[in-house]
Design a protein around this motif. Sequence first.
Motif, PDB file in Angstrom:
ATOM      1  N   VAL A  74       0.993  -1.297   0.229  1.00  0.00           N
ATOM      2  CA  VAL A  74      -0.037   0.040   0.056  1.00  0.00           C
ATOM      3  C   VAL A  74       0.877   1.389   0.010  1.00  0.00           C
ATOM      4  O   VAL A  74       1.604   1.359   0.986  1.00  0.00           O
ATOM      5  CB  VAL A  74      -1.176   0.081   1.255  1.00  0.00           C
ATOM      6  CG1 VAL A  74      -1.586   1.373   1.244  1.00  0.00           C
ATOM      7  CG2 VAL A  74      -1.765  -1.442   1.326  1.00  0.00           C
ATOM      8  N   LYS A  75       0.821   1.798  -1.123  1.00  0.00           N
ATOM      9  CA  LYS A  75       1.502   3.341  -1.150  1.00  0.00           C
ATOM     10  C   LYS A  75       0.916   4.295  -0.236  1.00  0.00           C
ATOM     11  O   LYS A  75       1.406   5.327   0.346  1.00  0.00           O
ATOM     12  CB  LYS A  75       1.793   3.541  -2.588  1.00  0.00           C
ATOM     13  CG  LYS A  75       2.898   5.031  -2.836  1.00  0.00           C
ATOM     14  CD  LYS A  75       2.820   5.170  -4.149  1.00  0.00           C
ATOM     15  CE  LYS A  75       3.905   6.355  -4.398  1.00  0.00           C
ATOM     16  NZ  LYS A  75       3.881   6.827  -5.984  1.00  0.00           N
ATOM     17  N   TRP A  76      -0.318   4.277  -0.468  1.00  0.00           N
ATOM     18  CA  TRP A  76      -1.137   5.490   0.174  1.00  0.00           C
ATOM     19  C   TRP A  76      -2.526   4.910   0.172  1.00  0.00           C
ATOM     20  O   TRP A  76      -3.189   4.469  -0.635  1.00  0.00           O
ATOM     21  CB  TRP A  76      -1.022   6.644  -0.432  1.00  0.00           C
ATOM     22  CG  TRP A  76      -1.765   8.030   0.168  1.00  0.00           C
ATOM     23  CD1 TRP A  76      -1.278   8.521   1.224  1.00  0.00           C
ATOM     24  CD2 TRP A  76      -3.307   8.271  -0.143  1.00  0.00           C
ATOM     25  NE1 TRP A  76      -2.281   9.647   1.654  1.00  0.00           N
ATOM     26  CE2 TRP A  76      -3.628   9.422   0.525  1.00  0.00           C
ATOM     27  CE3 TRP A  76      -4.069   7.879  -0.922  1.00  0.00           C
ATOM     28  CZ2 TRP A  76      -4.434   9.968   0.675  1.00  0.00           C
ATOM     29  CZ3 TRP A  76      -5.349   8.543  -1.182  1.00  0.00           C
ATOM     30  CH2 TRP A  76      -5.622   9.697  -0.444  1.00  0.00           C
ATOM     31  N   TYR A  77      -3.337   5.424   1.488  1.00  0.00           N
ATOM     32  CA  TYR A  77      -4.673   4.993   1.399  1.00  0.00           C
ATOM     33  C   TYR A  77      -5.141   6.043   2.389  1.00  0.00           C
ATOM     34  O   TYR A  77      -4.900   6.063   3.771  1.00  0.00           O
ATOM     35  CB  TYR A  77      -4.868   3.620   2.108  1.00  0.00           C
ATOM     36  CG  TYR A  77      -6.475   3.278   1.967  1.00  0.00           C
ATOM     37  CD1 TYR A  77      -6.881   2.593   0.997  1.00  0.00           C
ATOM     38  CD2 TYR A  77      -7.133   2.824   3.152  1.00  0.00           C
ATOM     39  CE1 TYR A  77      -8.297   2.362   0.826  1.00  0.00           C
ATOM     40  CE2 TYR A  77      -8.405   2.799   3.119  1.00  0.00           C
ATOM     41  CZ  TYR A  77      -9.018   2.485   2.014  1.00  0.00           C
ATOM     42  OH  TYR A  77     -10.288   1.996   1.887  1.00  0.00           O
ATOM     43  N   GLY A 107      -7.274   4.717  -2.328  1.00  0.00           N
ATOM     44  CA  GLY A 107      -5.724   4.715  -2.141  1.00  0.00           C
ATOM     45  C   GLY A 107      -5.046   4.207  -3.431  1.00  0.00           C
ATOM     46  O   GLY A 107      -5.717   3.928  -4.584  1.00  0.00           O
ATOM     47  N   THR A 121       1.979   2.263  -9.694  1.00  0.00           N
ATOM     48  CA  THR A 121       0.862   2.246  -8.974  1.00  0.00           C
ATOM     49  C   THR A 121      -0.409   2.183  -9.544  1.00  0.00           C
ATOM     50  O   THR A 121      -0.592   2.461 -10.743  1.00  0.00           O
ATOM     51  CB  THR A 121       0.937   3.715  -8.148  1.00  0.00           C
ATOM     52  OG1 THR A 121       0.737   4.614  -9.036  1.00  0.00           O
ATOM     53  CG2 THR A 121       1.943   3.985  -7.352  1.00  0.00           C
ATOM     54  N   GLU A 152      -0.957   2.411   5.089  1.00  0.00           N
ATOM     55  CA  GLU A 152       0.362   2.786   4.376  1.00  0.00           C
ATOM     56  C   GLU A 152       1.545   1.638   4.809  1.00  0.00           C
ATOM     57  O   GLU A 152       1.930   1.516   5.960  1.00  0.00           O
ATOM     58  CB  GLU A 152       1.077   3.999   4.615  1.00  0.00           C
ATOM     59  CG  GLU A 152       1.969   4.465   3.685  1.00  0.00           C
ATOM     60  CD  GLU A 152       2.576   5.688   4.029  1.00  0.00           C
ATOM     61  OE1 GLU A 152       3.663   6.344   3.598  1.00  0.00           O
ATOM     62  OE2 GLU A 152       1.657   6.833   4.129  1.00  0.00           O
ATOM     63  N   GLN A 184       0.639  11.539  -4.033  1.00  0.00           N
ATOM     64  CA  GLN A 184       0.254  10.425  -3.290  1.00  0.00           C
ATOM     65  C   GLN A 184      -1.255   9.771  -3.574  1.00  0.00           C
ATOM     66  O   GLN A 184      -1.628   8.597  -3.522  1.00  0.00           O
ATOM     67  CB  GLN A 184      -0.264  11.061  -1.765  1.00  0.00           C
ATOM     68  CG  GLN A 184       0.740  11.777  -1.105  1.00  0.00           C
ATOM     69  CD  GLN A 184       0.382  12.179   0.047  1.00  0.00           C
ATOM     70  OE1 GLN A 184       0.524  11.827   1.311  1.00  0.00           O
ATOM     71  NE2 GLN A 184      -0.335  13.691   0.114  1.00  0.00           N
TER      72      GLN A 184
END
Length: 306
Positions: free
Chosen positions: A91-94, A101, A109, A124, A230
């Motif tokens: 998970v890069k960003w949520y 995300g 991504t 993350e 993000q």
Amino acid sequence: FSFLQGVSFEISAMAERVSGLCKSYVRNTGWGFITYEGKDIFFHKSDIIGRPPKDGDVLTFVLAQSDKNPGQQVAKEVDGGSLGGSLEGNVKWYNELSGYGFIEHEGQTHFVHHSDIDGDLLLEGDKVWFDIAPSPKDPNQTVCKHVVRAGGSNPPSQKGTYGKAGAKGEGMKGKMVQMMAAMMMMKGGPYGKGGKGGGKSGGLPESDTVFVKSLPVESTPDTVHGIFSQYGGVKSVKVLPPSGGRNVVAAFVVMNSVAEAKSVVENVNGQVPAGLQKPVETMFAESRAEWGKGEWGKGGFGKGPY
């Protein structure tokens, strides 16, 4: 010599992989049992390799002695689970409040929506299993499906249900977000109070370009690029100079695709992105390709949208 042979044989036997049926696995607690030769063998999420298991999966594992309960056997190196997709990523960003995300896999991504997550709250850095599919809204883009967090689940959320820009969140925070979203919608487009139309798109059609208001006055192209990366790929950023002595600035952010720009417009408006302290306003702007002879970074925008 015979004694050493016996020890070697015992170690080899303990390391031999056997198979059994997953009797149960509780993802919230991160432990379960495998039925093997009429016995229930305990296993912990830290001993799972590969995808998480579900009840009824045929699992292979190594029998070992329990460290906490001498004389009892536990399962190690548990493999064969079938939950989630076939790809492993991080998970890069949520954003829990927005309910979407991005998951990173092999340097790329991919967008993920909460409706495609199997009961987990993503954080993350989490390792996840998932599949990649074409976006139903834009076949040229990809989305994540069948997303399952590796091991166990994260603690359940206390922020309520999901909604665009968190507008459906329960409790005081959700109500505040609703009020902010309504206020942003009333302020019109990127041309100010007398601008073109209203609403989150500013009356302009969807494009790959997002107009962002209420950024800190010290914002630079690099900082804005980092903040909006993000949410997807960012092609370029133009930060406009402050006007009228205000302590905020605006910027044009060109995303890699219309889908990513739409996600920013719909989900970031009225929110506080990671790296900032106050909410920002986001809306569509005319695509950079339509800006005529205006150039970024050379003191003017020609026939551009501002």
